[in-house]
Design a protein around this motif. Structure first.
Motif, PDB file in Angstrom:
ATOM      1  N   LEU A  79       0.814  -1.209   0.000  1.00 29.27           N
ATOM      2  CA  LEU A  79       0.000   0.000   0.000  1.00 29.27           C
ATOM      3  C   LEU A  79       0.850   1.262   0.000  1.00 29.27           C
ATOM      4  O   LEU A  79       0.474   2.276  -0.597  1.00 29.27           O
ATOM      5  CB  LEU A  79      -0.923   0.017   1.225  1.00 29.27           C
ATOM      6  N   LEU A  80       1.993   1.220   0.671  1.00 31.96           N
ATOM      7  CA  LEU A  80       2.771   2.433   0.903  1.00 31.96           C
ATOM      8  C   LEU A  80       4.015   2.545   0.042  1.00 31.96           C
ATOM      9  O   LEU A  80       4.553   3.641  -0.119  1.00 31.96           O
ATOM     10  CB  LEU A  80       3.170   2.508   2.391  1.00 31.96           C
ATOM     11  N   ASN A  81       4.500   1.424  -0.502  1.00 30.14           N
ATOM     12  CA  ASN A  81       5.795   1.496  -1.176  1.00 30.14           C
ATOM     13  C   ASN A  81       5.745   2.240  -2.505  1.00 30.14           C
ATOM     14  O   ASN A  81       6.765   2.773  -2.959  1.00 30.14           O
ATOM     15  CB  ASN A  81       6.383   0.086  -1.385  1.00 30.14           C
ATOM     16  N   ASP A  82       4.577   2.278  -3.153  1.00 33.62           N
ATOM     17  CA  ASP A  82       4.483   3.002  -4.414  1.00 33.62           C
ATOM     18  C   ASP A  82       4.797   4.479  -4.223  1.00 33.62           C
ATOM     19  O   ASP A  82       5.408   5.113  -5.101  1.00 33.62           O
ATOM     20  CB  ASP A  82       3.094   2.842  -5.028  1.00 33.62           C
ATOM     21  N   ALA A  83       4.379   5.043  -3.095  1.00 31.87           N
ATOM     22  CA  ALA A  83       4.662   6.455  -2.833  1.00 31.87           C
ATOM     23  C   ALA A  83       6.160   6.697  -2.737  1.00 31.87           C
ATOM     24  O   ALA A  83       6.690   7.665  -3.312  1.00 31.87           O
ATOM     25  CB  ALA A  83       3.973   6.889  -1.541  1.00 31.87           C
ATOM     26  N   THR A  84       6.872   5.820  -2.032  1.00 40.61           N
ATOM     27  CA  THR A  84       8.322   5.956  -1.923  1.00 40.61           C
ATOM     28  C   THR A  84       8.989   5.802  -3.283  1.00 40.61           C
ATOM     29  O   THR A  84       9.877   6.578  -3.657  1.00 40.61           O
ATOM     30  CB  THR A  84       8.880   4.904  -0.952  1.00 40.61           C
ATOM     31  N   ALA A  85       8.567   4.791  -4.045  1.00 42.32           N
ATOM     32  CA  ALA A  85       9.197   4.517  -5.333  1.00 42.32           C
ATOM     33  C   ALA A  85       8.956   5.654  -6.326  1.00 42.32           C
ATOM     34  O   ALA A  85       9.878   6.062  -7.057  1.00 42.32           O
ATOM     35  CB  ALA A  85       8.668   3.204  -5.901  1.00 42.32           C
ATOM     36  N   ILE A  86       7.736   6.166  -6.383  1.00 40.96           N
ATOM     37  CA  ILE A  86       7.435   7.248  -7.325  1.00 40.96           C
ATOM     38  C   ILE A  86       8.242   8.497  -6.992  1.00 40.96           C
ATOM     39  O   ILE A  86       8.774   9.182  -7.887  1.00 40.96           O
ATOM     40  CB  ILE A  86       5.925   7.542  -7.334  1.00 40.96           C
ATOM     41  N   THR A  87       8.378   8.801  -5.699  1.00 39.40           N
ATOM     42  CA  THR A  87       9.169   9.963  -5.303  1.00 39.40           C
ATOM     43  C   THR A  87      10.643   9.754  -5.623  1.00 39.40           C
ATOM     44  O   THR A  87      11.311  10.658  -6.144  1.00 39.40           O
ATOM     45  CB  THR A  87       8.989  10.238  -3.800  1.00 39.40           C
ATOM     46  N   ALA A  88      11.167   8.561  -5.312  1.00 39.25           N
ATOM     47  CA  ALA A  88      12.566   8.263  -5.642  1.00 39.25           C
ATOM     48  C   ALA A  88      12.789   8.335  -7.152  1.00 39.25           C
ATOM     49  O   ALA A  88      13.833   8.819  -7.613  1.00 39.25           O
ATOM     50  CB  ALA A  88      12.942   6.882  -5.112  1.00 39.25           C
ATOM     51  N   TYR A  89      11.828   7.873  -7.909  1.00 40.60           N
ATOM     52  CA  TYR A  89      11.929   7.933  -9.371  1.00 40.60           C
ATOM     53  C   TYR A  89      12.001   9.378  -9.855  1.00 40.60           C
ATOM     54  O   TYR A  89      12.818   9.721 -10.733  1.00 40.60           O
ATOM     55  CB  TYR A  89      10.724   7.218  -9.994  1.00 40.60           C
ATOM     56  N   ARG A  90      11.170  10.239  -9.314  1.00 42.18           N
ATOM     57  CA  ARG A  90      11.166  11.635  -9.742  1.00 42.18           C
ATOM     58  C   ARG A  90      12.499  12.309  -9.445  1.00 42.18           C
ATOM     59  O   ARG A  90      13.013  13.085 -10.267  1.00 42.18           O
ATOM     60  CB  ARG A  90      10.022  12.382  -9.056  1.00 42.18           C
ATOM     61  N   VAL A  91      13.060  12.008  -8.273  1.00 40.63           N
ATOM     62  CA  VAL A  91      14.349  12.602  -7.916  1.00 40.63           C
ATOM     63  C   VAL A  91      15.443  12.086  -8.844  1.00 40.63           C
ATOM     64  O   VAL A  91      16.257  12.860  -9.376  1.00 40.63           O
ATOM     65  CB  VAL A  91      14.688  12.297  -6.444  1.00 40.63           C
ATOM     66  N   ALA A  92      15.487  10.761  -9.062  1.00 40.50           N
ATOM     67  CA  ALA A  92      16.506  10.183  -9.935  1.00 40.50           C
ATOM     68  C   ALA A  92      16.337  10.671 -11.376  1.00 40.50           C
ATOM     69  O   ALA A  92      17.319  10.933 -12.074  1.00 40.50           O
ATOM     70  CB  ALA A  92      16.434   8.661  -9.875  1.00 40.50           C
ATOM     71  N   LEU A  93      15.089  10.803 -11.816  1.00 39.15           N
ATOM     72  CA  LEU A  93      14.840  11.250 -13.184  1.00 39.15           C
ATOM     73  C   LEU A  93      15.299  12.690 -13.372  1.00 39.15           C
ATOM     74  O   LEU A  93      15.870  13.035 -14.425  1.00 39.15           O
ATOM     75  CB  LEU A  93      13.352  11.121 -13.508  1.00 39.15           C
TER      76      LEU A  93
END
Length: 532
Positions: A150-164
């Motif tokens: 339920l919660l990991n998508d939020a972490t992954a999407i934010t990490a993706y935006r920073v890395a991108l």
């Protein structure tokens, strides 16, 4: 717009999911396998995952249904392992998997490799729990897997935006990345907290069931859109609102609950089926764009990345499970002792899904200058696809036999049945006391057969329909039908309150509460029909 491909996708995936229920293969795995097979059939149209559709339109309702079916109290009790997986593990996997890909693929920039790490970091929100429930894992393990997904998508999407941002040359910094992560996380929770009470108030004060169900369908989209509008995490906003509404669902009118359950089951069934079929159907799209990475080289990259992804989860799960217990005597006293088997199952259940593919397809074609192509974008898409397929097929198919091989204890059905029986007994006694109090009041006078019938229904929950009586209470002006219906609801309300108190006291869990409440809802609906 040609709607026929969409209709074929929905109808075909629903049919396959229905067939899967009659087979030992979990529906997500069968849908992916059929999607892979169908994708190679000549004439099948291309089904490209559009992140602008998947993330704002498909992800919110799937998260909403998963969160409302979860237990706020259980998640709170397992907050530490859930947080370590949904935040700690996702960030750990982003860096480890990204660094490994950077070392494996020549000329791949580290920033682009970290983009891939963030893409494949989050396990799927549906696949793991679908398999876990099918094999009957203990509630603690299921809660941990549900909470993580339920919660990991939020972490992954934010990490993706920073890395991108770093990969495309927008000047991202570590401080900026941490700030963006905190803004997304805190902002998403705040938006959820702000929205949950007004939405629940509407659900409890508006008595029109159709309007309430419309509100229910709109809720996850509204929460997601509002949060994304202020650059917060829409995922967290949806989860916070859904957990609150699920925890308070007993306060909503029974007709609404019955309709909502049926509607959301249908929505979840259609979306989940279509989503997993879409995963398999991405094969032609991914292969066409692979370019120079073909044959043995592409297979080697895919195999190496799959091994790294699987190993990374084991490297994180075991220390995250046992180190807190070694370092804290309070944790050892509060929590039961663990064996190596539970963390092994949690580590092996890290299957990836449609969110990873949707994020990968959102990678831009060019860098910030608009001219230079994004480095190795096609390879990243291909490796995301193979990682998703590999984890779903390999881990998904082997998880049930692995649980049997390890002789991992399942749910204690006898203890759950005993708890349910005790809860029902306490609720019935409370309802009987409430009935005696009501019948002692002359305004609630009922003929003896109907009063006896209330007690019989309470004890056995099964009775034939009584004849409708047309007598009028001289004190209240109510017909016998109205009085009977009102008293029946009062008894059921007394039982419902006891069930909720037992849930809040952790004597029964939310899954059992929903079972008991649904039984009462059906009986309340039956009582209404009998006297209508």
């Amino acid at each position: 717009m040609d709607v026929m491909p969409l209709l074929l996708l929905v109808a075909g995936s629903a049919a396959i999911a229905a067939v899967a229920r009659r087979t030992p293969v979990p529906a997500p795995l069968l849908l992916v396998a059929v999607g892979l097979a169908v994708s190679s059939v000549p004439g099948v149209p291309d089904y490209t995952l559009d992140p602008h559709i998947v993330l704002p339109l498909i992800l919110p309702p799937l998260l909403h249904t998963a969160a409302t079916d979860s237990s706020y109290l259980d998640l709170r009790a397992q907050l530490r392992p859930v947080a370590l997986l949904s935040v700690g593990y996702v960030l750990f996997a982003t860096f480890v998997v990204g660094w490994a890909l950077y070392l494996i693929v020549p000329d791949l920039p580290l920033t682009a490799a970290l983009v891939f790490g963030a893409v494949v970091a989050p396990p799927d929100a549906v696949a793991a729990t679908a398999v876990a429930r099918r094999v009957g894992l203990p509630s603690r393990v299921t809660t941990i897997l549900q909470g993580e997904s339920l919660l990991n998508d939020a972490t992954a999407i934010t990490a993706y935006r920073v890395a991108l941002a770093a990969a495309v040359g927008e000047g991202a910094t570590w401080a900026g990345g941490i700030g963006e992560f905190l803004l997304a996380a805190v902002g998403g929770v705040v938006v959820g907290l702000v929205l949950m009470a007004p939405i629940h108030w509407l659900r409890t004060h508006v008595k029109e069931s159709l309007f309430q169900n419309t509100l229910s369908l709109l809720t996850p989209f509204v929460a997601y859109a509002v949060a994304e509008q202020v650059h917060a995490s829409g995922v967290l906003a949806v989860v916070v609102v859904a957990l609150y509404l699920g925890h308070r669902a007993w306060q909503v009118d029974f007709a609404t609950r019955l309709q909502e359950e049926a509607v959301w089951k249908m929505v979840a069934f259609v979306l989940e089926s279509a989503v997993f079929a879409l995963i398999g159907l991405q094969l032609p799209v991914v292969l066409r764009g692979l370019g120079e990475y073909e044959g043995a080289l592409a297979a080697w990259y895919a195999f190496a990345v799959f091994l790294v992804v699987v190993a990374t989860r084991f490297v994180w799960v075991y220390p995250a499970t046992f180190l807190p217990r070694l370092l804290s005597a309070r944790i050892r006293e509060r929590e039961a002792s663990l064996t190596w088997k539970g963390p092994f199952i949690v580590a092996w259940a890290g299957m990836r899904g449609v969110v990873s593919l949707a994020i990968a397809f959102s990678i831009p074609l060019t860098l910030h200058d608009g001219e230079e192509p994004f480095p190795h974008r096609n390879l990243i898409l291909f490796l995301t696809f193979t990682t998703v397929i590999g984890t779903l097929v390999v881990q998904g198919l082997t998880l049930p036999p692995l649980i049997r091989l390890l002789k991992f204890p399942g749910r204690d059905t006898q203890a759950e049945t005993l708890a349910e029986a005790n809860a029902q007994a306490q609720a019935s006694r409370a309802a009987e006391r409430r009935l005696d109090e009501l019948l002692a009041d002359e305004r609630n006078a009922l003929p003896a057969p109907l009063a006896d019938r209330l007690r019989t229904v309470l004890e056995r929950r099964r009775n034939a329909v009584w004849e409708r009586l047309g007598q009028v209470n001289p004190v209240t002006g109510e017909s016998v039908d109205d009085t009977y219906r009102r008293l029946s609801r009062e008894m059921i309300s007394a039982e419902r309150e006891v069930f909720v108190k037992l849930r809040d006291a952790r004597y029964i869990d939310d899954e059992m509460l929903r079972t008991l409440l649904r039984r009462l809802d059906l009986e309340e609906a039956a009582a209404f029909r009998e006297t209508a």
